[in-house]
Design an enzyme around this catalytic site. Structure first.
Site, PDB file in Angstrom:
ATOM      1  N   ASP A  27       0.866  -1.154   0.000  1.00 16.70           N
ATOM      2  CA  ASP A  27       0.000   0.000   0.000  1.00 16.70           C
ATOM      3  C   ASP A  27       0.916   1.221   0.000  1.00 16.70           C
ATOM      4  O   ASP A  27       2.092   1.113   0.339  1.00 16.70           O
ATOM      5  CB  ASP A  27      -0.848  -0.066   1.263  1.00 16.70           C
ATOM      6  CG  ASP A  27      -1.720   1.149   1.413  1.00 16.70           C
ATOM      7  OD1 ASP A  27      -2.252   1.580   0.385  1.00 16.70           O
ATOM      8  OD2 ASP A  27      -1.858   1.638   2.525  1.00 16.70           O
ATOM      9  N   LYS A  28       0.417   2.344  -0.402  1.00 18.76           N
ATOM     10  CA  LYS A  28       1.286   3.516  -0.369  1.00 18.76           C
ATOM     11  C   LYS A  28       1.106   4.292   0.932  1.00 18.76           C
ATOM     12  O   LYS A  28       2.028   4.401   1.733  1.00 18.76           O
ATOM     13  CB  LYS A  28       1.018   4.431  -1.557  1.00 18.76           C
ATOM     14  CG  LYS A  28       2.019   5.556  -1.661  1.00 18.76           C
ATOM     15  CD  LYS A  28       1.708   6.458  -2.819  1.00 18.76           C
ATOM     16  CE  LYS A  28       0.606   7.436  -2.506  1.00 18.76           C
ATOM     17  NZ  LYS A  28       1.005   8.470  -1.573  1.00 18.76           N
ATOM     18  N   THR A  29      -0.107   4.779   1.122  1.00 19.76           N
ATOM     19  CA  THR A  29      -0.341   5.662   2.254  1.00 19.76           C
ATOM     20  C   THR A  29      -0.214   4.890   3.553  1.00 19.76           C
ATOM     21  O   THR A  29      -0.860   3.868   3.727  1.00 19.76           O
ATOM     22  CB  THR A  29      -1.744   6.266   2.167  1.00 19.76           C
ATOM     23  OG1 THR A  29      -1.938   6.689   0.834  1.00 19.76           O
ATOM     24  CG2 THR A  29      -1.886   7.413   3.113  1.00 19.76           C
TER      25      THR A  29
ATOM     26  N   PHE B  80     -17.520  11.845   3.414  1.00 17.77           N
ATOM     27  CA  PHE B  80     -16.556  11.400   2.419  1.00 17.77           C
ATOM     28  C   PHE B  80     -16.813   9.937   2.092  1.00 17.77           C
ATOM     29  O   PHE B  80     -17.140   9.135   2.960  1.00 17.77           O
ATOM     30  CB  PHE B  80     -15.145  11.551   2.981  1.00 17.77           C
ATOM     31  CG  PHE B  80     -14.080  11.071   2.056  1.00 17.77           C
ATOM     32  CD1 PHE B  80     -13.576  11.924   1.092  1.00 17.77           C
ATOM     33  CD2 PHE B  80     -13.597   9.774   2.145  1.00 17.77           C
ATOM     34  CE1 PHE B  80     -12.584  11.483   0.227  1.00 17.77           C
ATOM     35  CE2 PHE B  80     -12.617   9.342   1.271  1.00 17.77           C
ATOM     36  CZ  PHE B  80     -12.116  10.198   0.321  1.00 17.77           C
TER      37      PHE B  80
ATOM     38  N   THR C  37      -2.336   1.405  -4.742  1.00 12.90           N
ATOM     39  CA  THR C  37      -2.792   2.514  -3.932  1.00 12.90           C
ATOM     40  C   THR C  37      -4.087   3.070  -4.488  1.00 12.90           C
ATOM     41  O   THR C  37      -4.394   2.915  -5.665  1.00 12.90           O
ATOM     42  CB  THR C  37      -1.729   3.626  -3.872  1.00 12.90           C
ATOM     43  OG1 THR C  37      -2.266   4.724  -3.169  1.00 12.90           O
ATOM     44  CG2 THR C  37      -1.308   4.061  -5.255  1.00 12.90           C
ATOM     45  N   GLY C  38      -4.811   3.710  -3.627  1.00 10.67           N
ATOM     46  CA  GLY C  38      -6.022   4.369  -4.080  1.00 10.67           C
ATOM     47  C   GLY C  38      -5.728   5.793  -4.498  1.00 10.67           C
ATOM     48  O   GLY C  38      -6.603   6.509  -4.956  1.00 10.67           O
TER      49      GLY C  38
ATOM     50  N   LYS D 154      -7.545  -4.258  -5.362  1.00  7.18           N
ATOM     51  CA  LYS D 154      -6.249  -4.666  -4.836  1.00  7.18           C
ATOM     52  C   LYS D 154      -6.209  -6.180  -4.658  1.00  7.18           C
ATOM     53  O   LYS D 154      -5.264  -6.848  -5.067  1.00  7.18           O
ATOM     54  CB  LYS D 154      -5.994  -3.992  -3.488  1.00  7.18           C
ATOM     55  CG  LYS D 154      -5.761  -2.507  -3.567  1.00  7.18           C
ATOM     56  CD  LYS D 154      -5.431  -1.982  -2.174  1.00  7.18           C
ATOM     57  CE  LYS D 154      -5.159  -0.485  -2.204  1.00  7.18           C
ATOM     58  NZ  LYS D 154      -4.766   0.026  -0.895  1.00  7.18           N
TER      59      LYS D 154
END
Lengths: 361, 1142
Positions: free
Chosen positions: B404-406, B550, B684-685, B806
């Protein structure tokens, strides 16, 4: 020698040390021990050529030495083997092979050209005889054989079909092993000027000490009579006489403690085996059998031809390594020389690689 | 499981329908048909598997479902039923031992569960019953009961909040134990319910229980005398979940809607599906081979037995006659029982103890991960966590890393960097050096080129202050009702001006803090009014009308507020792609440049827009929102439709850039992983530009990497349809990366030579197009093209991924040719699906809650720990377990082979060669401990070297130590040694007079000599393999040899009264009194080990050579890392130079 490098546990940096002190209270922090950190001091042997080559050389030379000793010892051991089954028509015991002949004796003669050094051990050998059959092997009652008369009346199941005779009397000792006890007997004579001189045969010390002294026990005599301890039982079918009559001359060699019986009860490992029959340790023959002619009288009782078996007698003396056995000596010689050769080969290989290593560096 | 199903059933017919009706307080309501007290589950939580009564049968049943246990049970039963050579004890005892230990362990665990259950079930709660409060045990709560919960208590079941002690009808809740989010969530009472609960007559209609924690729809009918029943919608904000804790609120009343096993917590309490490691598959394959060996051995022996018996005189010699029963038995039946007997005799070739040892190794071995102090993170005061120990060795086999990135590659520690208001860039500096007249209380706004108008600035900053769901952490007793500071986990009290904020997403905090730096401070939300302190230190108050939450599909959120002056404003913030289409195009152009530049610099960008709502517009929106919220069905869809409708025609006021810092050593870790031959995919999103820059920063993409892009943008083509363009691009990339590229050596991904590196980028939309093309037939072709391209790329970046996508990617790679081992690492709830999908799932104990950690197999505090976890722990565990498995098969092969060979010398009569005690103890005592110690402690290469030299990881890639070749090697070794043991002693026994007193040895002496050679050889073989001798290894290896000798003396030294046959009496001692036996033992041991020693030596010239070379080799990587760590993470220049972004 082996290049061994010992590692000290952990190389924590200074900052880490400080941090650790600060947080020693933190319960979650893992223990900082050499074990938990997989940092136990360890010996890390490296099998380098420097240790392998001399190691092989030393082992090889040692083995060669042992091999030579073994081989020479084995060569000095004298062995005399004679098959007396009587399969061939011209063999002395041929006539005993016919089933009609109930009690048969035959005479095997041989001559020694040199002294057969003593003490001489007298073995009988059987081949194609499977004492290591599983069913055969378990077919005995150890409780009976420890002299427990309780079990005389009701032998263990494993003894079947050697547990009861046709009249349903319990057989003691029961089971296939006991029942098939080897019952040929031998007498050895030296022929001096045509007269037979009996060579005394020593029947003691042929079985394992522990078998004779601990593992097997006779039943206690009843009313002073050893035989009556066996009341209500019958002898094994193939036996000519009952267990308590095995050696009437020596009460210490009678019953279950009869050494021939004990020897037989220790099952052979392979279908071709020999068992110790007597030792020649007494009288004129204590130093060995002198050169000359001998005659062996065989009381031929034991049938082996039905299963294509063979019977033989073996005279042998023994050394520190036991009976004659060339295998061990040869094996040591081969492995020893192999090691030496390998070390030489490795030396050459290693020298080559070492040079190339230097080139690299 | 069964229990749960039963519980489902006990709900009866009620459960069949889509919704359930609950009578609040069990009060019958007017206007409904007859009040039927409905049957729901009681509130008992049953997490235990067994009861006292069913423990034994159920546990046994479960244990014997394991194929291995079942096999041993069968063997045991055969031994009991059929007359077999070895007593049932020999296989029964180990089996009994294994079963008992497992049963005790499971029983103990279940006992703990019972205890925990009881603690929950017997907990006293207050229930309002007929105007009185009654204390009741928690398990007796029924659906419809009105329950009172006081502060810091956990909710005993799922409740609908009816009344709160807070004036505004809210209560605060933490769901730390449910999803790990430690922030306070606000829940609301049902609007307009009576304050007097006794008088409340209402029914609740809600959906049947479902496990989604964040979804709930229901409706409440409130009946008042002589009035139309009022209907109120119920959503997740009204539902208090069992397991959550009440905070900051004195007490609440709620009505139970779901109880017991139907609560959302219980429905979520499902064990994860068991993951099995590749090693286990290898074991099973080997097991099959050995089973074949076993069966063929038994067949050979049975055949030989009957062939041999057919010769005259052999079958039944006079000295070994059969019983009448045996004679009468049917020949075929006899053959069958003989076959079974042989099976039993040779069954030790598949040892029970291997399973035990493997399990123990895994269980104990996993402690080294938890214990490792390198994994301890002082920030969160936690170390690594092992959730499953079954996968230790899999860590050494990873081929694909999905990250994952974040929060994983980046710290998820947001920092407000700059903003852009109306096309002008504002950069915040901490220093006051470049003051240019824009100085505010505690921040400097440095206008680079020109200022935007004051009005726009302030509007923008107000928007930042208002458009969020951040809560202010109350530092003291600011609110009347809060009488204590409740621990807001992880966030330490900060300076007064650095106010504490709690939010579900860290960028919201960053934005609020950013606004603070420019003079606008968010003071908090109190009963629907938001307070802001503006630059002039005046408090502005806004009435919060609606929050348009959100969600990842819309990728934006909005608030509707009303100013003091009565204006209704909508502020919206969101990703550029979701905002730009909704604002005026001419505004976009001014800001787009900034947004894109910021994105390539690795920042997260958000655009802010606003809109003034007229009264009619607001009224429409308000109605739409209320209606949608009341809807029982498709509420989500309806809400989104309204949201989309409201969020249009806005005007763009600016954009923000928030920096997401890289994790410590993220780049070094990625480099090490690639050096170890793993392929790293970033899923990643996030936006492509942001993700790409992170990839550059992490050095996943290098300067020379040629990027192959497959995104919505590259698919746009005048001439072609997207589908065709996709195919064309795929073809082109395939040509480039696969066909033209020189064949890549297996396991070597990053070559340091001049070979062109490729990086692949794909986005979510394209991926879904690729996975589900309109023509079904193309799917497999696309997929294989895609996979081939990806496999030839050094790094793959998948951006704009939904969580399920993913998992889809992971699944696709997992099932691709060669079924590579995949590893997923992530920290957030959105990574859970891929963590569960991959072979190994790793959770990072990050800031986005604990869901990833709970669903992972391993959890580590930081990304940098992954390096050691894989390169050191994984490598070592793999080597250890591979060796363990091979060694086990080997030692049992050379254990049983002599026994097999002996059958040829005993007329195939199933005579065991070894005594029963030896047969039983061989695997349990004599040879088990050294290999266990080895498999826990071995470090064939030092951990430091493993870490320094990532390439070493490739040596064990592709299950290198458990392939058929090494297996064959071990098998051949076992056969060689078995032959040697047997025939060596066989030749010795050509004259069984082995003692110097001329006495002869029997069959048990034969077996004991073979067995002694065997035990010493296999133990010394292990000693030869041991490269890392700690005192434990010494102790165990020499100790077990000593134990063997001691045991043999002991076993043979006593007449054991319980034994029917004293077979081994003094056999061992007698053996040792024979010089020949000694000599044969020594030479056989040496001869068996000779090939092994020779191999070690012959391999040696490479050994030290490569070891000396290792440091120099690692210099290649080392230089790079030192060089790169020397320069700061100049990702801006770095990415700008190397990769001019469009």
């Amino acid at each position: 020698m082996r290049k061994s490098s010992c590692r000290r546990g952990g190389t924590p940096g200074k900052t880490e040390d400080i941090r650790m002190k600060n947080e020693e209270e933190a319960s979650e922090r893992p223990d900082n021990t050499a074990f938990t950190q997989q940092q136990l001091p360890a010996w890390q042997p490296v099998l380098s050529a420097g240790i392998i080559i001399p190691g092989f050389l030393i082992i090889g030379l040692a083995f060669l030495g042992i091999g030579i000793a073994l081989f020479l010892t084995s060569q000095t051991i004298q062995v005399l083997e004679m098959d007396y089954t009587g399969v061939e028509k011209d063999s002395p015991c041929f006539r005993c092979t016919s089933p009609s002949n109930q009690t048969c004796t035959c005479e095997v003669t041989f001559s020694l050209s040199t002294l057969f050094t003593g003490p001489v051990f007298f073995y009988y050998g059987l081949s194609n005889y499977f004492q290591n059959f599983r069913k055969y092997g378990v077919s005995k009652d150890d409780y009976q054989l420890t002299g427990d008369t309780q079990y005389f009346k009701s032998p263990r199941d494993v003894c079947f079909p050697y547990a009861h005779d046709s009249k349903n009397n319990p057989i003691v000792p029961c089971g296939a092993i006991a029942s098939s006890m080897f019952n040929d007997t031998f007498e050895l004579y030296q022929i001096i000027n045509g007269t037979k001189k009996k060579v005394p045969l020593d029947g003691k010390g042929i079985s394992w000490w522990t078998d004779y002294n601990i593992k097997y026990r006779n039943p206690l005599p009843v009313n002073g009579s050893f035989a009556s301890a066996f009341d209500g039982t019958v002898k094994p079918i193939n036996w000519p006489k009952a267990a308590y009559e095995l050696d009437l001359t020596d009460p210490n060699n009678n019953g279950f403690l009869n050494q021939d019986f004990l020897v037989w009860m220790r099952r052979a490992a392979l279908p071709q085996f020999r068992k110790l029959y007597r030792r020649i340790t007494e009288g004129d023959y204590a130093t060995g059998l002198p050169a000359g002619n001998y005659s062996l009288t065989v009381y031929y009782n034991y049938p082996v031809l039905s299963f294509d078996g063979r019977k033989k007698v073996v005279f042998s003396n023994v050394s520190w390594m036991g009976g004659k056995n060339d295998f061990l000596g040869i094996a040591y010689l081969v492995v020893g020389s192999l090691c030496v050769v390998m070390s030489v080969v490795m030396l050459i290989v290693y020298a080559k690689f070492k040079f190339s290593d230097d080139d690299d560096a | 499981m069964l229990r749960r199903r039963l519980n489902r059933l006990c709900g009866g017919d009620e459960n069949r329908v889509d919704s359930r009706t609950i009578y609040v307080g069990h009060r019958p309501c007017p206007d409904t048909e007859a009040f039927i007290p409905s049957k729901f589950c009681d509130n008992r939580i049953v997490s235990s598997k067994y009861t006292v009564w069913n423990f034994l049968p159920k546990n046994l049943f479960e244990q014997f479902r394991r194929i291995a246990n079942f096999y041993f049970l069968i063997i045991f039963l055969v031994q009991v039923i059929v007359d077999t050579p070895t007593s049932p004890v020999t296989s029964g005892l180990p089996l009994f031992f294994v079963i008992t230990v497992t049963a005790i362990k499971q029983g103990y665990e279940d006992c703990l569960r019972h205890k925990a259950d009881n603690e929950v079930n017997k907990y006293l709660v207050t229930v309002l019953e007929d105007d009185r409060s009654v204390k009741k045990e928690s398990e007796k709560i029924k659906v419809g009961d009105v329950v009172e919960v006081v502060e810091d208590e956990t909710f005993p079941c799922d409740l609908i909040l009816l009344e709160s002690s807070r004036e505004d009808g809210t209560c605060f809740v933490t769901t730390a134990s449910l999803d790990g989010e430690s922030n306070h969530k606000t829940h609301y009472t049902v609007q307009d319910t009576e304050k007097d609960l006794q008088a409340l007559t209402a029914t609740i209609e809600c959906e049947q229980p479902q496990p989604d924690l964040y979804k709930f729809v229901g409706r409440m009918h409130i009946y008042k005398a002589e009035q139309e029943p009022a209907v109120r919608s119920l959503g997740p904000e009204n539902l208090l979940l069992k397991g959550a804790t009440l905070k900051n609120t004195k007490k609440i009343y709620g009505v139970a809607v779901y109880t017991g096993m139907e609560t959302k917590m219980a429905l979520n309490y499902q064990g994860k599906s068991q993951k099995r490691s590749a090693v286990e598959k290898s074991i099973n394959a080997f097991l099959l081979v050995y089973l074949c060996i076993l069966i063929s051995k038994a067949v050979v022996c049975t055949t030989l037995k009957y062939v041999w018996q057919s010769k005259e005189g052999q079958d039944e010699p006079w000295y070994n006659q059969k019983t009448q029963k045996e004679k009468d038995t049917n020949m075929y039946l006899k053959m069958f029982t003989d076959f079974l007997s042989f099976m039993v005799l040779f069954n030790f070739i598949i040892p029970v103890s291997m399973y035990v040892t493997v399990e123990m190794q895994k269980f104990l071995g996993s402690f080294f991960i938890t214990w490792d102090k390198d994994f301890f993170d002082s920030e969160i005061e936690e170390g690594a966590l092992v959730n499953t120990s079954d996968l230790n060795e899999e860590l050494g086999q990873v081929e694909y890393v999905f990250t994952d990135k974040t929060g994983t590659l980046t710290q998820n520690n947001m920092e407000f960097i700059e903003c852009c208001i109306d096309g002008f860039q504002y950069k915040h500096r901490d220093t006051q050096s470049e003051v240019d007249g824009f100085t505010m209380t505690d921040g400097v706004m440095n206008k680079l080129h020109q200022k935007a108008g004051q009005e726009k600035e302030e509007l923008f900053l107000r928007a930042l202050c208002l458009c969020h769901t951040v809560q202010v952490k109350e530092p003291g007793s600011k609110e009347a009702l809060t009488d204590q500071v409740d621990g807001i986990d992880g966030i330490l009290p900060q300076l007064e001006e650095e106010r504490g904020f709690i939010a579900s997403s860290p960028d919201e905090i960053a934005l609020v803090k950013g606004a603070m730096k420019y003079g606008f401070t968010f003071l908090g939300l109190e009963s629907k009014s938001m307070k802001i302190k503006n630059r002039e230190n005046n408090i502005e108050e806004y009435k919060l009308l609606h929050v348009l939450n959100f969600d990842p599909v819309r990728r934006r959120m909005s608030v509707i507020v009303q100013t003091k002056s009565g204006e209704t404003l909508l502020f919206c913030k969101g990703a550029d792609s979701s905002i730009f289409p909704r604002v005026k195009p001419e505004e976009v152009d001014r800001i787009r440049m900034h947004v894109e530049r910021n994105a390539t610099e690795g920042y997260r960008t958000l655009c802010v827009a606003f809109k003034q709502l007229s009264a009619e517009e607001y009224a429409m929106a308000d109605k739409g929102l209320s209606d949608a919220r009341l809807a029982l069905q498709d509420r989500e869809e309806k809400l989104i439709a309204v949201y989309n409708q409201v969020e249009t025609g806005m005007s763009l006021i600016g954009a923000t850039a928030v920096e997401d810092r890289l994790q410590e050593e993220a780049a070094e870790t990625m480099e090490a992983l690639q050096g170890a031959g793993m392929k790293v995919w970033v899923l990643t999103g996030d936006k492509m530009e942001t993700a790409k820059s992170t990839c550059y920063a992490c050095r996943l993409f290098q300067r020379g990497t040629e990027l192959l892009e497959l995104t919505v943008r590259t698919l746009e083509d005048e001439r072609l349809k997207r589908q065709e363009k996709l195919y064309e691009l795929l073809q082109e990339y395939h040509r480039k990366a696969v066909q033209d590229a020189p064949p890549v050596k297996a396991g070597v991904t990053r070559s340091w030579s001049a070979n062109q590196d490729y990086g692949f980028i794909i986005d979510g939309a394209t991926l879904s197009l690729l996975m589900n093309p309109p023509l079904e037939a193309d799917a497999s072709q696309y997929k294989s093209l895609f996979l081939q391209i990806c496999q030839n790329c050094t790094a793959v970046l998948c951006c704009r991924m939904a969580p399920l996508q993913k998992a889809q990617i992971v699944k696709m790679v997992k099932n691709s040719k060669g079924s590579p081992i995949t590893l997923s690492i992530g920290d957030g709830a959105n990574d859970v699906s891929m963590i569960l999908e991959a072979h190994v799932g790793i959770g990072i104990k990050g800031k986005e809650g604990r869901q990833a950690v709970r669903n992972s197999d391993y959890a580590i505090p930081k990304l940098k720990h992954l390096k050691k976890l894989l390169l050191a722990h994984g490598h070592l565990y793999y080597v250890r377990i591979a060796h363990l498995v091979q060694y086990f098969f080997y030692k049992n092969l050379c254990f049983i082979l002599p026994q097999f060979l002996y059958q040829f010398f005993c007329g195939c009569s199933q005579q065991p060669l070894y005594d029963a005690a030896y047969l039983t103890m061989y695997n349990i005592c004599f040879t088990s401990m050294p290999i266990l110690a080895y498999s826990l402690l071995e470090q064939h290469i030092d951990i430091e070297i493993l870490l320094d030299n990532a390439a070493l990881y490739r040596e064990i890639a592709n299950n290198a130590m458990l392939r058929w070749r090494p297996f064959l090697y071990w098998t051949v070794l076992g056969i060689f040694q078995g032959l040697l043991f047997f025939f060596g002693v066989r030749f010795l026994f050509s004259n069984p007079a082995l003692q110097d007193n001329g006495q002869v040895f029997g069959n048990w002496s034969y077996g004991t000599i073979v067995f002694t050679v065997l035990v010493f050889t296999v133990t010394l073989k292990l000693a030869l393999d041991t490269r890392h001798w700690t005192w434990i290894n010494h102790f165990v290896i020499w100790g077990s040899l000593a134990f063997y000798v001691f045991f043999s003396f002991f076993w043979g030294g006593i007449i054991w009264p319980f034994l029917k046959q004293q077979r081994l009496y003094f056999v061992f001692a007698n053996m040792l009194s024979s010089v020949s036996a000694w000599l044969v033992i020594i030479i056989l041991i040496l001869l068996s080990l000779l090939p092994e020693i020779l191999l070690v030596v012959l391999r040696k010239p490479r050994g030290p050579h490569s070891r000396q070379k290792k440091p120099s080799q690692s210099n290649v990587g080392g230089n790079q890392s030192s060089q790169s760590s020397a320069r700061p993470l100049l990702m801006r220049t770095f990415s700008d130079e190397s990769n001019p972004v469009i």
